[in-house]
Write a protein that holds these residues in place. Structure first.
Motif, mmCIF file in Angstrom:
data_model
loop_
_atom_site.group_PDB
_atom_site.id
_atom_site.type_symbol
_atom_site.label_atom_id
_atom_site.label_comp_id
_atom_site.label_asym_id
_atom_site.label_seq_id
_atom_site.Cartn_x
_atom_site.Cartn_y
_atom_site.Cartn_z
ATOM 1 N N LYS A 183 9.110 -10.725 4.759
ATOM 2 C CA LYS A 183 8.942 -10.816 3.261
ATOM 3 C C LYS A 183 8.827 -9.724 2.552
ATOM 4 O O LYS A 183 8.289 -8.797 2.983
ATOM 5 C CB LYS A 183 7.761 -12.019 3.048
ATOM 6 C CG LYS A 183 7.968 -13.268 3.623
ATOM 7 C CD LYS A 183 6.797 -14.394 3.405
ATOM 8 C CE LYS A 183 7.256 -15.534 4.056
ATOM 9 N NZ LYS A 183 6.122 -16.255 3.790
ATOM 10 N N MET A 184 9.381 -9.543 1.076
ATOM 11 C CA MET A 184 9.196 -8.294 0.607
ATOM 12 C C MET A 184 7.703 -7.940 0.238
ATOM 13 O O MET A 184 7.174 -8.514 -0.217
ATOM 14 C CB MET A 184 10.065 -8.562 -0.912
ATOM 15 C CG MET A 184 11.439 -8.920 -0.441
ATOM 16 S SD MET A 184 12.646 -8.655 -2.252
ATOM 17 C CE MET A 184 12.499 -7.058 -2.445
ATOM 18 N N GLN A 185 7.461 -6.739 0.388
ATOM 19 C CA GLN A 185 6.244 -6.064 0.085
ATOM 20 C C GLN A 185 6.549 -5.046 -0.849
ATOM 21 O O GLN A 185 7.477 -4.056 -0.767
ATOM 22 C CB GLN A 185 5.862 -5.450 1.435
ATOM 23 C CG GLN A 185 5.606 -6.449 2.467
ATOM 24 C CD GLN A 185 4.669 -7.419 2.457
ATOM 25 O OE1 GLN A 185 3.653 -7.250 1.898
ATOM 26 N NE2 GLN A 185 4.881 -8.640 3.065
ATOM 27 N N PHE A 186 5.605 -4.801 -2.019
ATOM 28 C CA PHE A 186 5.513 -4.064 -3.016
ATOM 29 C C PHE A 186 4.278 -3.080 -3.021
ATOM 30 O O PHE A 186 3.188 -3.719 -2.937
ATOM 31 C CB PHE A 186 5.678 -4.675 -4.132
ATOM 32 C CG PHE A 186 6.909 -5.469 -4.383
ATOM 33 C CD1 PHE A 186 8.280 -4.903 -4.795
ATOM 34 C CD2 PHE A 186 6.954 -6.841 -4.168
ATOM 35 C CE1 PHE A 186 9.411 -5.702 -4.849
ATOM 36 C CE2 PHE A 186 8.310 -7.488 -4.057
ATOM 37 C CZ PHE A 186 9.354 -6.989 -4.639
ATOM 38 N N THR A 187 4.411 -1.748 -3.114
ATOM 39 C CA THR A 187 3.376 -0.987 -3.304
ATOM 40 C C THR A 187 2.702 -0.787 -4.427
ATOM 41 O O THR A 187 1.648 -0.524 -4.497
ATOM 42 C CB THR A 187 3.744 0.559 -2.828
ATOM 43 O OG1 THR A 187 4.769 1.059 -3.768
ATOM 44 C CG2 THR A 187 4.381 0.510 -1.311
ATOM 45 N N ASN A 188 3.335 -1.412 -5.580
ATOM 46 C CA ASN A 188 2.764 -1.283 -6.784
ATOM 47 C C ASN A 188 3.563 -2.333 -7.600
ATOM 48 O O ASN A 188 4.681 -2.942 -7.305
ATOM 49 C CB ASN A 188 2.883 0.040 -7.416
ATOM 50 C CG ASN A 188 4.247 0.507 -7.641
ATOM 51 O OD1 ASN A 188 5.165 -0.097 -8.387
ATOM 52 N ND2 ASN A 188 4.484 1.695 -6.793
ATOM 53 N N GLU A 189 2.821 -2.902 -8.679
ATOM 54 C CA GLU A 189 3.437 -3.966 -9.818
ATOM 55 C C GLU A 189 4.477 -3.450 -10.432
ATOM 56 O O GLU A 189 5.518 -4.168 -10.721
ATOM 57 C CB GLU A 189 2.257 -4.170 -10.476
ATOM 58 C CG GLU A 189 1.219 -4.996 -10.022
ATOM 59 C CD GLU A 189 1.609 -6.260 -9.345
ATOM 60 O OE1 GLU A 189 2.349 -7.190 -9.859
ATOM 61 O OE2 GLU A 189 1.306 -6.564 -8.030
ATOM 62 N N THR A 190 4.692 -2.250 -10.666
ATOM 63 C CA THR A 190 5.796 -1.560 -11.610
ATOM 64 C C THR A 190 7.222 -1.614 -10.801
ATOM 65 O O THR A 190 7.934 -2.069 -11.384
ATOM 66 C CB THR A 190 5.627 -0.153 -11.865
ATOM 67 O OG1 THR A 190 4.486 0.127 -12.486
ATOM 68 C CG2 THR A 190 6.715 0.323 -12.593
ATOM 69 N N THR A 191 7.152 -1.568 -9.240
ATOM 70 C CA THR A 191 8.285 -1.919 -8.384
ATOM 71 C C THR A 191 8.664 -3.156 -8.536
ATOM 72 O O THR A 191 9.657 -3.868 -8.458
ATOM 73 C CB THR A 191 7.892 -1.278 -7.367
ATOM 74 O OG1 THR A 191 7.843 0.196 -7.279
ATOM 75 C CG2 THR A 191 9.268 -1.718 -6.319
ATOM 76 N N LYS A 192 7.504 -4.250 -8.351
ATOM 77 C CA LYS A 192 7.710 -5.550 -8.342
ATOM 78 C C LYS A 192 8.423 -6.053 -9.368
ATOM 79 O O LYS A 192 9.298 -6.901 -9.454
ATOM 80 C CB LYS A 192 6.438 -6.199 -7.946
ATOM 81 C CG LYS A 192 6.475 -7.682 -7.662
ATOM 82 C CD LYS A 192 5.126 -8.230 -7.358
ATOM 83 C CE LYS A 192 5.296 -9.892 -7.169
ATOM 84 N NZ LYS A 192 3.913 -10.553 -6.700
ATOM 85 N N ALA A 193 7.898 -5.560 -10.744
ATOM 86 C CA ALA A 193 8.460 -6.030 -12.002
ATOM 87 C C ALA A 193 9.919 -5.620 -12.142
ATOM 88 O O ALA A 193 10.697 -6.419 -12.655
ATOM 89 C CB ALA A 193 7.456 -5.628 -12.992
#
Length: 237
Positions: A183-193
């Motif tokens: 599953k997709m993992q993100f190191t910060n909320e900016t990238t996720k957004a």
């Protein structure tokens, strides 16, 4: 595992655009009199002979062979006037009396249905709500315009229950379950957004189905899903 797709497109086919890309249709031949070693070729020959009335984009059989006989993303005559204009691809499974051959055919059938759904940008889910892979039976019961209820009876006769078929479509046969690590993992909320905004823009432009945004929001989208979506979005932009 991947499979080679033999392209033997029939000539003289109608060429109509789809109304929308909603489904990939799972069929089986429904022909108990054609279960021998030449069943696949017999079915293709027969469909070519009767293509003015009925044809699908792909056939599977002959020990795991896949033959494409009509273009995808164009109207095919396989699941009735209500389902045909909404179906990116329609896949027929030739019958066999040999259970060892069936295992090879079934594996190729699952692989192809999943691949085509991903190519079309629709959910890899069988007979669920909304868009996705649909059995001919689902079209009969939910859209009408046809009376066929394949492929469940034939699959059952070869030891594949309805529940198993749905699970195999969902998970594939190469891996039994989806791992959390996929599953997709993100190191910060900016990238996720940013990723979410990319998907949402594609949904708003009707390049992909909204179910993909829902999958992202509920945390079940994999990296592979997103890589495939990026290709689809780029192709349709």
């Amino acid at each position: 595992m991947t499979y080679a797709i033999e392209k033997r497109l029939m000539s003289g086919l109608p060429n109509y655009a789809l109304e929308a890309i909603k489904y990939v249709i799972a069929h089986e031949s429904g022909n108990p009199n054609n279960c021998g070693p030449n069943a696949l070729e017999n079915e293709i020959t027969n469909m070519n002979r009767n293509k003015a009335k009925a044809f699908t984009s792909h056939w599977v059989g002959g020990g795991g062979r896949i033959v494409q006989i009509a273009p995808v993303n164009r109207v095919q005559y396989g699941c009735g006037p209500k389902g045909n204009p909404l179906s990116y691809a329609q896949v027929e499974l030739a019958r066999t009396a040999d259970k060892e051959q069936f295992k090879k055919d079934y594996a190729a059938y699952i692989w192809l249905l999943r691949k085509l759904a991903k190519d079309a940008g629709i959910p890899v889910i069988l007979d669920g709500t909304g868009n996705g892979i649909k059995s001919h039976r689902w079209i009969t019961h939910n859209l009408g315009g046809t009376t066929h209820v394949d492929p469940y009876s034939y699959l059952q006769s070869m030891g594949i229950s309805e529940e198993q078929f749905k699970l195999d479509i969902k998970n594939g046969l190469d891996k039994p379950t989806e791992k959390d690590d996929d599953k997709m993992q993100f190191t910060n909320e900016t990238t996720k957004a940013a990723v979410r905004d990319h998907i949402k823009q594609a949904v708003d432009k009707k390049l992909i189905d909204k179910s993909w945004l829902d999958k992202f929001d509920n945390g079940t989208m994999t990296t592979g899903d997103y890589e495939g979506l990026k290709l689809i979005i780029a192709q349709r932009s």
